[in-house]
Scaffold this motif. Structure first.
Motif, short mmCIF file in Angstrom:
data_model
loop_
_atom_site.label_atom_id
_atom_site.label_comp_id
_atom_site.label_asym_id
_atom_site.label_seq_id
_atom_site.Cartn_x
_atom_site.Cartn_y
_atom_site.Cartn_z
N THR A 49 9.86 18.16 -13.44
CA THR A 49 10.96 19.10 -13.64
C THR A 49 11.16 19.89 -12.34
OG1 THR A 49 10.32 19.31 -15.97
CG2 THR A 49 11.85 20.95 -15.11
N PRO A 50 12.40 19.92 -11.83
CA PRO A 50 12.68 20.65 -10.58
C PRO A 50 12.53 22.17 -10.73
CG PRO A 50 14.48 19.14 -11.15
CD PRO A 50 13.57 19.22 -12.34
N PRO A 51 12.41 22.87 -9.59
CA PRO A 51 12.31 24.33 -9.63
C PRO A 51 13.51 24.97 -10.35
CG PRO A 51 11.89 23.52 -7.41
CD PRO A 51 12.35 22.34 -8.23
N VAL A 100 10.58 26.05 -14.67
CA VAL A 100 9.67 25.88 -13.54
C VAL A 100 9.80 27.07 -12.61
CG1 VAL A 100 9.08 24.44 -11.55
CG2 VAL A 100 9.73 23.38 -13.73
N LEU A 101 8.66 27.67 -12.26
CA LEU A 101 8.61 28.82 -11.37
C LEU A 101 8.28 28.36 -9.96
CD1 LEU A 101 6.52 31.15 -13.70
CD2 LEU A 101 9.01 31.02 -13.51
N GLY A 102 8.73 29.13 -8.96
CA GLY A 102 8.43 28.79 -7.58
C GLY A 102 9.44 27.82 -6.99
N THR A 103 9.05 27.21 -5.88
CA THR A 103 9.99 26.37 -5.12
C THR A 103 9.64 24.89 -5.16
OG1 THR A 103 8.71 26.73 -3.10
CG2 THR A 103 10.55 28.26 -3.53
N THR A 104 8.59 24.53 -5.89
CA THR A 104 8.22 23.11 -5.98
C THR A 104 8.36 22.63 -7.41
OG1 THR A 104 5.89 23.65 -6.30
CG2 THR A 104 6.61 23.29 -4.03
N PRO A 105 8.63 21.33 -7.59
CA PRO A 105 8.72 20.79 -8.95
C PRO A 105 7.40 20.93 -9.70
CG PRO A 105 9.57 19.22 -7.34
CD PRO A 105 8.90 20.31 -6.57
N ALA A 106 7.48 20.93 -10.99
CA ALA A 106 6.28 20.88 -11.85
C ALA A 106 6.16 19.46 -12.37
CB ALA A 106 6.41 21.86 -13.01
N LEU A 151 0.08 19.36 -14.56
CA LEU A 151 -0.63 18.65 -13.50
C LEU A 151 -0.39 19.28 -12.13
CD1 LEU A 151 0.32 15.06 -14.67
CD2 LEU A 151 -1.94 16.14 -14.89
N GLU A 152 0.83 19.76 -11.89
CA GLU A 152 1.21 20.38 -10.61
C GLU A 152 2.26 21.44 -10.87
OE1 GLU A 152 2.74 17.32 -8.06
OE2 GLU A 152 0.82 16.28 -7.94
N GLY A 153 2.24 22.50 -10.05
CA GLY A 153 3.25 23.54 -10.14
C GLY A 153 2.89 24.60 -11.17
N SER A 154 3.90 25.38 -11.53
CA SER A 154 3.71 26.40 -12.56
C SER A 154 5.02 26.58 -13.31
CB SER A 154 3.25 27.73 -11.96
OG SER A 154 4.24 28.27 -11.14
N TRP A 158 13.23 7.50 -17.32
CA TRP A 158 14.52 7.98 -17.78
C TRP A 158 14.91 9.13 -16.89
CZ3 TRP A 158 10.72 7.90 -21.99
CH2 TRP A 158 10.66 6.63 -22.59
N THR A 159 16.16 9.20 -16.56
CA THR A 159 16.61 10.20 -15.61
C THR A 159 17.23 11.40 -16.31
OG1 THR A 159 18.80 9.22 -15.34
CG2 THR A 159 17.09 8.43 -13.86
N VAL A 160 17.17 12.53 -15.62
CA VAL A 160 17.86 13.75 -16.04
C VAL A 160 18.65 14.19 -14.84
CG1 VAL A 160 17.60 16.14 -16.79
CG2 VAL A 160 16.08 14.38 -17.72
N HIS A 161 19.96 14.29 -15.01
CA HIS A 161 20.87 14.68 -13.93
C HIS A 161 20.70 13.78 -12.70
CE1 HIS A 161 21.66 18.03 -16.50
NE2 HIS A 161 20.41 18.43 -16.42
N GLY A 162 20.49 12.48 -12.95
CA GLY A 162 20.42 11.50 -11.88
C GLY A 162 19.06 11.35 -11.22
N GLU A 163 18.08 12.14 -11.62
CA GLU A 163 16.75 12.08 -11.01
C GLU A 163 15.75 11.49 -12.00
OE1 GLU A 163 15.93 12.94 -7.85
OE2 GLU A 163 18.07 13.31 -7.53
N PRO A 164 14.88 10.58 -11.53
CA PRO A 164 13.84 10.08 -12.46
C PRO A 164 12.96 11.24 -12.90
CG PRO A 164 13.49 9.24 -10.22
CD PRO A 164 14.75 10.05 -10.20
N ALA A 165 12.81 11.41 -14.19
CA ALA A 165 12.10 12.58 -14.69
C ALA A 165 11.05 12.26 -15.75
CB ALA A 165 13.10 13.59 -15.25
#
Length: 193
Positions: free
Chosen positions: A77-79, A131-137, A98-101, A49-56
Motif C-alpha cells: 500500500t502506497p504512502p 500508510v504513515l510516512g513516505t514509504t509504502p507498507a 512486514l515493512e513500513g507503518s 491484482w492491481t489497485v490504481h494501476g499498481e500491483p498491490a
C-alpha cells in the motif's frame, strides 16, 4: 501451568491429525495440494491484482489450497493510502506488517502499527488503515474463512481501472456480492499525528 490437551482441542489450537489422533477428514482436507513455494514477487494462482494501476495484492496461499478455510495475501500500500472504512460481514481479517507503518482504526479504537506488529479485525466491525510516512507498507492479510476474497480483488481491479473513475453501481454490486460493506471514506494520516 500447562493446559490439558482437551483445552487446545476444544479451542481449535491443534488439529486432531497434528496431535496424532484419528479424525474424520473433510472432503476439502483430502483434496488440498501438497507443499508448494511461492517465490518473492510472484502470486500463487492468478495475481498480482492491481489497485490504481499498481500491483498491490499477491495471493500467497489461496482459498483453493485450504478448502476455503483461509486466504493469505501479500499487500503493498502506497504512502497516505488505504481502503475506505469497511466491514467484512463473514470474515475475520488479520494483518501482519512486514515493512513500513500504518495507522489503523477498528470501531472507534485507533492505533499505530510498526514493522512486526499485527492486528485482527473481527468480522462485523468497521475498520480501515492508512500508510504513515513516505514509504509504502508491505503486509500480509489473512482472511478467515477465505470466502471469495480473491474474486473480490479480481473484480476490484476491473471495477477501478487505472486513471478512470470507478463505476459506483458496479463497485456497490461487487461489495454486496462479496459481503463487504463500505461504511465510510478512507481514514487520513492526520488522525495519527
Amino acid at each position: 501451568m500447562s493446559l490439558p490437551r482437551r483445552h487446545f482441542l476444544r479451542n481449535g489450537l491443534f488439529s486432531l491429525p497434528a496431535l496424532g489422533l484419528a479424525s474424520q477428514a473433510s472432503p476439502a482436507e483430502t483434496t488440498q495440494p501438497g507443499a508448494f513455494i511461492v517465490p518473492a514477487g510472484k502470486a500463487r494462482i492468478d495475481g498480482p491484482w492491481t489497485v490504481h494501476g499498481e500491483p498491490a495484492f499477491y495471493d500467497k496461499i489461496a482459498s483453493a489450497d485450504t478448502g476455503g478455510r483461509l486466504s493469505v495475501l501479500e499487500v503493498t500500500t502506497p504512502p497516505n493510502q488505504g481502503p475506505p472504512m469497511h466491514i467484512h460481514l463473514e470474515q475475520n481479517e488479520w494483518m501482519y506488517l512486514l515493512e513500513g507503518s500504518f495507522g489503523i482504526q477498528c470501531g472507534t479504537d485507533k492505533n499505530v502499527l510498526h514493522k512486526g506488529d499485527s492486528f485482527m479485525a473481527p468480522k462485523g466491525i468497521p475498520h480501515s488503515y492508512v500508510v504513515l510516512g513516505t514509504t509504502p507498507a508491505r503486509h500480509l492479510n489473512i482472511y478467515d474463512p477465505a470466502g471469495e476474497i480473491e474474486a473480490f480483488f479480481r473484480d476490484y481491479e476491473k471495477n477501478h481501472p487505472a486513471g478512470a473513475r470507478p463505476d459506483p453501481a458496479k463497485a456497490a454490486a461487487s461489495e454486496e456480492h462479496y459481503r463487504i460493506r463500505v461504511v465510510g471514506p478512507p481514514i487520513k494520516a492526520a488522525l495519527f499525528a
